[in-house]
Design an enzyme around this catalytic site. Structure first.
Site, PDB file in Angstrom:
ATOM      1  N   LYS A   1     -42.050   4.753  14.565  1.00  0.00           N
ATOM      2  CA  LYS A   1     -42.178   3.297  14.487  1.00  0.00           C
ATOM      3  C   LYS A   1     -43.350   2.774  15.312  1.00  0.00           C
ATOM      4  O   LYS A   1     -43.628   1.565  15.303  1.00  0.00           O
ATOM      5  CB  LYS A   1     -40.898   2.616  14.998  1.00  0.00           C
TER       6      LYS A   1
ATOM      7  N   HIS B   1     -43.724   5.873  22.826  1.00  0.00           N
ATOM      8  CA  HIS B   1     -43.719   4.922  21.713  1.00  0.00           C
ATOM      9  C   HIS B   1     -44.697   3.770  21.928  1.00  0.00           C
ATOM     10  O   HIS B   1     -44.960   3.000  21.002  1.00  0.00           O
ATOM     11  CB  HIS B   1     -42.307   4.361  21.475  1.00  0.00           C
TER      12      HIS B   1
ATOM     13  N   ASP C   1     -43.088   8.117  18.544  1.00  0.00           N
ATOM     14  CA  ASP C   1     -42.094   7.487  17.687  1.00  0.00           C
ATOM     15  C   ASP C   1     -42.725   7.089  16.346  1.00  0.00           C
ATOM     16  O   ASP C   1     -43.813   6.504  16.313  1.00  0.00           O
ATOM     17  CB  ASP C   1     -41.565   6.236  18.413  1.00  0.00           C
TER      18      ASP C   1
ATOM     19  N   GLU D   1     -26.950  11.521  27.029  1.00  0.00           N
ATOM     20  CA  GLU D   1     -26.344  11.415  28.351  1.00  0.00           C
ATOM     21  C   GLU D   1     -25.137  12.337  28.532  1.00  0.00           C
ATOM     22  O   GLU D   1     -24.427  12.218  29.527  1.00  0.00           O
ATOM     23  CB  GLU D   1     -25.970   9.959  28.638  1.00  0.00           C
TER      24      GLU D   1
ATOM     25  N   TYR E   1     -32.661   3.733  20.283  1.00  0.00           N
ATOM     26  CA  TYR E   1     -32.076   3.733  21.619  1.00  0.00           C
ATOM     27  C   TYR E   1     -30.583   4.039  21.541  1.00  0.00           C
ATOM     28  O   TYR E   1     -29.854   3.456  20.741  1.00  0.00           O
ATOM     29  CB  TYR E   1     -32.307   2.381  22.284  1.00  0.00           C
TER      30      TYR E   1
END
Length: 407
Positions: A136, A109, A134, A299, A166
């Site tokens: 963005k 990113h 990304d 995760e 995130y």
């Protein structure tokens, strides 16, 4: 047999006359960073490390080694010049490597210089690379990375980029989109490895290949019993609001098929069959749908799939098969809460010699000796803005080791 290069053998000797020596990294490639004694740094020499630290705290030094995005846009107007100037390895270094191609997903990113140095360090013409920028990201970052990837037939931008948030589902979706493209673009690659722009290899491509061959079709990733303190992440539903993940206040149903949810991380090494299961197995698809409104699904998702019976390369979900991030080979991370002084029985690893971002060590030159002694294929995090000497010494060490292996 792989030629093992120790730090003490790092400097050139008088008999060194490889026809590929022009691919070595030299002082001209590193600028002021080349003034540091990389050989001594890799051996943990305190004086050499101190000199590097003093260099790293000067603004003029960081300014002199910084490569702006515009450089990549300009130099890639001539792809051959870019490949030669940046010393990309445009031919397989061995038949063994050519016969064992790899597939990489790289999620980025920002920090184009970090990304390009990672790409150069892992590039081989027989491998395939999917790059996810990304949505963005700054337009200049996107343009620079697009320019770089356009210079290589085996590197491509992901077909469906997402806006990464995130700890939310889009981080997983970015890798799945690259998985899909990699699976469809080539039928020959053997293993999938996913990275981010601030990772860096600890092994040469040949060493990576041999490490993966030794798995004999198995996957390698963190997959352990879920700590009680993390179970809330999948017991309540979450949604993205204004670019951030927020709790909805609604309870989630249990996972499908009463699957045991395992703890892991976003980065892993997986065989082609595992990727096929992610894309095609109906059980995995149901798990994916269930995970989309959880917190930090990266995760636990890959770790849970790794313990599903019938998934290629997987392990049985019994606790006896649990694997920690330190025992897996994919990626080495120094978490601040597990660091400690030398000799401490409570410490998992030595103290960070760089700085910390989100409790993760951004490595410094003083970490290199410890890093190259580990069995992991990659480490996170590296950053030119934190310690350009650490990256230069590591990439120089790996490049020379790679070239010496074909002697």
């Amino acid at each position: 047999m792989l030629f093992l290069l120790s730090p003490s053998e790092f400097e050139l000797d008088a008999s060194y006359s490889l026809s590929y020596s022009w691919l070595e990294y030299t002082e001209a490639d590193a600028g002021p960073a080349a003034n540091c004694n990389c050989s001594a740094i890799l051996q943990g020499d305190p004086e050499a490390i101190s000199e590097a630290r003093l260099l790293n705290i000067t603004k003029d030094f960081h300014k002199s080694v910084h490569i702006p995005e515009e450089y990549y846009i300009n130099v890639t107007q001539d792809c051959r010049e870019f490949q030669v100037t940046r010393k990309y390895l445009m031919f397989p270094l061995s038949q063994e490597e050519e016969d064992f191609p790899l597939a990489y997903s790289i999620v980025v990113h920002q920090k184009v210089q970090d990304f390009e140095r990672l790409l150069r360090a892992i590039y081989a013409p027989q491998n395939v690379y999917c790059v996810h920028v990304d949505k963005k990201a700054d337009a200049l970052v996107f343009a620079a990375i697009m320019s770089i990837t356009s210079c290589f037939p085996n590197i491509f931008m992901v077909s469906q980029p997402v806006s990464v948030v995130y700890a939310a589902w889009p981080r997983v979706q970015a890798d799945i989109n690259c998985m899909t493209d990699l699976y469809n673009v080539s039928t020959t690659w053997k293993y999938f490895l996913n990275l981010c722009g601030q990772d860096f290899p600890l092994k040469t491509n040949l060493e990576v290949v041999r490490s993966l061959q030794s798995l004999k079709g198995a996957n390698s990733m963190e997959s352990e019993k879920m700590p009680d303190g993390k179970k809330w992440r999948m017991q309540s539903a979450f949604q993205i609001v204004d670019g951030n993940i927020m709790a909805t206040g609604k309870a989630k149903d249990p996972p499908p098929f009463n699957l045991p949810i395992l703890s892991g991380n976003a980065y892993f090494v997986a065989c082609r069959g595992y990727v096929r299961s992610v894309l095609e197995d109906s059980r995995v698809k149901e798990l994916i749908e269930w995970a989309k409104d959880t917190y930090s699904p990266d995760e636990f998702l890959w770790a849970t799939i790794q313990r599903m019976p019938g998934v290629p390369g997987s392990k049985w979900p019994n606790v006896k098969y649990d694997l920690s991030d330190l025992n897996a080979i994919a990626r080495l991370v120094k978490w601040q809460q597990h660091e400690g002084s030398e000799g401490s029985l409570e410490a998992v690893y030595p103290e960070c010699h760089g700085n910390h971002v989100r409790s993760i060590c951004v490595y410094g030159t003083g970490d290199l000796q410890w890093l190259i002694e580990q069995h992991h294929l990659f480490a996170n995090k590296f950053d030119v803005d934190t310690d350009p000497v650490a990256i230069y010494c590591l990439e120089k060490y790996l490049r020379r080791k790679a070239l010496l292996s074909i002697r």
